[in-house]
Every structure is written in C-alpha cells, then in structure tokens.
Design a protein around this motif. Sequence first.
Motif, PDB file in Angstrom:
ATOM      1  N   ILE A   4      -8.094  -0.004   2.278  1.00  0.00           N
ATOM      2  CA  ILE A   4      -8.665   0.890   3.272  1.00  0.00           C
ATOM      3  C   ILE A   4      -9.567   1.905   2.592  1.00  0.00           C
ATOM      4  O   ILE A   4      -9.354   2.266   1.449  1.00  0.00           O
ATOM      5  N   THR A   8     -11.108   7.427   5.247  1.00  0.00           N
ATOM      6  CA  THR A   8     -10.331   7.406   6.494  1.00  0.00           C
ATOM      7  C   THR A   8      -9.011   8.144   6.334  1.00  0.00           C
ATOM      8  O   THR A   8      -8.290   8.311   7.299  1.00  0.00           O
ATOM      9  N   LEU A   9      -8.695   8.576   5.123  1.00  0.00           N
ATOM     10  CA  LEU A   9      -7.451   9.302   4.864  1.00  0.00           C
ATOM     11  C   LEU A   9      -7.706  10.804   4.890  1.00  0.00           C
ATOM     12  O   LEU A   9      -8.793  11.267   4.556  1.00  0.00           O
ATOM     13  N   GLN A  13      -3.108  12.992   2.542  1.00  0.00           N
ATOM     14  CA  GLN A  13      -2.762  11.595   2.307  1.00  0.00           C
ATOM     15  C   GLN A  13      -3.365  11.097   1.002  1.00  0.00           C
ATOM     16  O   GLN A  13      -2.706  10.386   0.248  1.00  0.00           O
ATOM     17  N   ARG A  54       2.466   7.227   8.238  1.00  0.00           N
ATOM     18  CA  ARG A  54       1.066   7.117   8.676  1.00  0.00           C
ATOM     19  C   ARG A  54       0.260   6.246   7.699  1.00  0.00           C
ATOM     20  O   ARG A  54      -0.566   5.439   8.124  1.00  0.00           O
ATOM     21  N   LEU A  55       0.506   6.415   6.401  1.00  0.00           N
ATOM     22  CA  LEU A  55      -0.175   5.586   5.409  1.00  0.00           C
ATOM     23  C   LEU A  55       0.202   4.115   5.583  1.00  0.00           C
ATOM     24  O   LEU A  55      -0.651   3.228   5.507  1.00  0.00           O
ATOM     25  N   GLU A  57       1.152   2.683   8.329  1.00  0.00           N
ATOM     26  CA  GLU A  57       0.505   2.197   9.550  1.00  0.00           C
ATOM     27  C   GLU A  57      -0.952   1.834   9.297  1.00  0.00           C
ATOM     28  O   GLU A  57      -1.500   0.976   9.972  1.00  0.00           O
ATOM     29  N   ARG A  58      -1.575   2.473   8.331  1.00  0.00           N
ATOM     30  CA  ARG A  58      -2.965   2.186   7.984  1.00  0.00           C
ATOM     31  C   ARG A  58      -3.070   1.063   6.965  1.00  0.00           C
ATOM     32  O   ARG A  58      -4.156   0.738   6.504  1.00  0.00           O
ATOM     33  N   GLY A  59      -1.947   0.506   6.563  1.00  0.00           N
ATOM     34  CA  GLY A  59      -1.952  -0.628   5.646  1.00  0.00           C
ATOM     35  C   GLY A  59      -1.830  -0.270   4.181  1.00  0.00           C
ATOM     36  O   GLY A  59      -2.066  -1.104   3.322  1.00  0.00           O
TER      37      GLY A  59
END
Length: 77
Positions: A4, A8-9, A13, A54-55, A57-59
């Motif tokens: 990713i 986007t973080l 994060q 959350r991380l 969930e973002r892969g």
Amino acid sequence: MSTIASDTLTDRQRRIVACAREWIAEHGEAPSVRELGAAVGLTSSSSVAYHLRRLRERGLAVETRGRRSDRCPPCGQ
C-alpha cells in the motif's frame, strides 16, 4: 511500505510501521503492543490496537508479540 502507498497512511500509522521494523532489526523479535505504543508516544494499548487493526484492514499487518489469543490469524475469528 509494502503493497500500500505510504501516503494513504496517517503519520501515526507510518510511525507505528517504522518503529515496529526498527524494533525487529534491533532486538530480533517483534515488539509488544505496549512497547510499540511507548515507542510512538501512545500510552493506551487500546489506541495501539486500534491503529494495528486499521493497518491490517488496509492490508499491512504489523507483527507484535505478547499474549496469544484463540483467534484464527487469517480470519480473526
């Protein structure tokens, strides 16, 4: 970052991911949730767990060590 885009973080994060990588390089094992929180300036392990979730969930899974849960790692149940 791996698959990713780092833009986007959130800043926090990005710091969590960087601190986890640095910890592993320095200590040869993953940090605990509390150690990771202390490294990024979070006092609540719940806050760290939120960001780790959350991380994930973002892969982007960030490895931590600590208490084992009865959850299935791939599905979280």
